[in-house]
Write an enzyme that holds these catalytic residues in place. Structure first.
Site, PDB file in Angstrom:
ATOM      1  N   LYS A 120       0.818  -1.218   0.000  1.00 30.82           N
ATOM      2  CA  LYS A 120       0.000   0.000   0.000  1.00 30.82           C
ATOM      3  C   LYS A 120       0.847   1.262   0.000  1.00 30.82           C
ATOM      4  O   LYS A 120       0.458   2.269  -0.576  1.00 30.82           O
ATOM      5  CB  LYS A 120      -0.977  -0.007   1.181  1.00 30.82           C
TER       6      LYS A 120
ATOM      7  N   LYS B 194      -4.863  -8.299  -6.356  1.00 31.66           N
ATOM      8  CA  LYS B 194      -6.174  -8.626  -5.783  1.00 31.66           C
ATOM      9  C   LYS B 194      -7.234  -7.582  -6.164  1.00 31.66           C
ATOM     10  O   LYS B 194      -6.892  -6.417  -6.408  1.00 31.66           O
ATOM     11  CB  LYS B 194      -6.082  -8.795  -4.269  1.00 31.66           C
TER      12      LYS B 194
ATOM     13  N   LYS C 153     -10.933  -2.131  -3.532  1.00 36.21           N
ATOM     14  CA  LYS C 153     -11.777  -0.926  -3.636  1.00 36.21           C
ATOM     15  C   LYS C 153     -10.995   0.254  -4.176  1.00 36.21           C
ATOM     16  O   LYS C 153     -11.529   1.125  -4.827  1.00 36.21           O
ATOM     17  CB  LYS C 153     -12.276  -0.499  -2.244  1.00 36.21           C
TER      18      LYS C 153
END
Ligand code: AQP
Length: 333
Positions: free
Chosen positions: A113, A196, A199
């Site tokens: 991230k 993956k 959102k």
């Protein structure tokens, strides 16, 4: 009902998608008849990346509506907002002092991230797994249903609980176990089978949102990346590297409750054009009723807000007892 306790949560960071549904929410729904369940909107975790306050408020209500639309029941499970229970952050601080820097440095989700600009990531994103450990341990959860992407964080939670028990020479914490769905541990992006479904991924074509319409679902599946080979029994061989194909087969087999082998046998020799049509029908059948219910719940936010307030009261009673016991153990009470 068994004395197992389940806790899990979802960050209200945007539209929930098929990955959140198959990897998490669908399992939450199945568990609520069997276990004492706590399902939280992880709104403190949502702050770890830049968030517009108005959007966050909307996302909290959308996520609560999605929980209920997917089948969670407020009379069976405790549904609440993490930020309303102060003991989560109280315990997180104590656990910050138990966990080791080296342990956090191994967390792959932070690396993914934060990307190449690690220095500019928030401290919250770095210590996210400690707050997650507090979320779990404050309710003395025995089981945590999560997608495969959260397995490492769960292992860290167990290490922290074990070190706390050792440091304070007691067996206060029971080590929680992850429950990871076997058939679909991780749903991948429709555009890239090695990433993956998420959102926060920029391209909306990469995911099926639980609020998508029939037409949008059909379009996204039609456009989902595949390869030119036909479907055959070698798709799951390591050397095949047909990641996008594997992902679509996994989604189909989960929704149809069939093994991958059975699906591969039924479609052996067929192209993805035929398969995608059937997959579309299955996804639409599962998602559209949820999408309609989300709209219905969002028509009356008062009901949603009341459910969250009631859930917070139940959660708070339990969490306050736990934090008081922990403060006594560490010498703060
Ligand atoms: N692609 C996925 N496949 C299977 N399970 C998944 N989960 C998330 N993505 C997949 C599971 O959903 C639960 C809630 O996840 P989260 O929203 O708290 O955080 P996340 O894992 O970071 O999900 P996203 O969609 O990738 O959100 P953003 O983009 O906001 O970071 C977890 O149990 C997770 O395993």
């Amino acid at each position: 009902m068994s004395d197992k306790r389940v806790l899990s949560g979802i960050q209200p960071t945007g539209n929930l998608h098929l990955g959140n549904y198959l990897g998490a929410i669908k399992n939450f729904v199945a568990m609520q008849n069997e276990f004492k369940c706590f399902f939280m909107l992880a709104d403190l975790h949502a702050l770890t990346v830049k968030t517009d306050p108005k959007v966050l408020k909307e996302n909290i209500l959308n996520t609560a509506a999605t929980f209920l639309a997917a089948g969670l029941k407020s009379n069976k499970s405790t549904i609440f907002c993490q930020s309303q229970i102060n003991s989560h952050t109280d315990l997180a601080w104590i656990l910050n002092c138990i966990a080791r820097v080296g342990w956090l440095n191994r967390m792959t989700q932070f690396k993914e991230k934060a990307g190449s600009n690690k220095e500019n990531a928030s401290i919250g994103l770095y210590t996210y797994p400690i707050l997650m450990a507090a979320d779990i341990l404050i309710y003395k959860a025995t089981h945590v249903p999560v997608g495969d992407d959260q397995k490492q964080h769960l292992e860290l939670c167990r290490d922290i609980a074990l070190k706390f028990n050792n440091d304070y020479k007691n067996n206060y914490f029971t080590l929680p176990e992850a429950i990871i769905p076997k058939s679909v541990s991780r749903i991948m992006s429709l555009r890239n089978g090695t990433k993956k479904m998420s959102k926060s991924e920029e391209s909306d074509l990469s995911r099926i949102n639980l609020t998508d319409t029939k037409d949008v679902i059909s379009q996204k599946i039609k456009k989902a990346k595949t390869d030119n080979d036909t479907i055959n029994e070698k798709i799951f061989d390591k050397e095949s590297k047909r990641y996008e194909a594997q992902n679509l087969i996994k989604i189909y087999s989960n929704l149809k409750s069939e093994t991958h082998d059975k699906v591969l046998k039924d479609y052996n020799g067929k192209t993805f054009i035929d398969f995608k049509k059937d997959l579309s029908d299955l996804v639409i059948e599962e998602i559209i009723p949820i999408s309609n219910m989300i709209k219905k719940y969002r028509n009356d936010d008062k009901e949603l807000i009341n459910i969250l307030i009631n859930g917070s009261m139940v959660a708070n009673d339990i969490a306050e007892k736990t934090i008081f016991e922990i403060k006594k153990i560490v010498g703060l009470a």
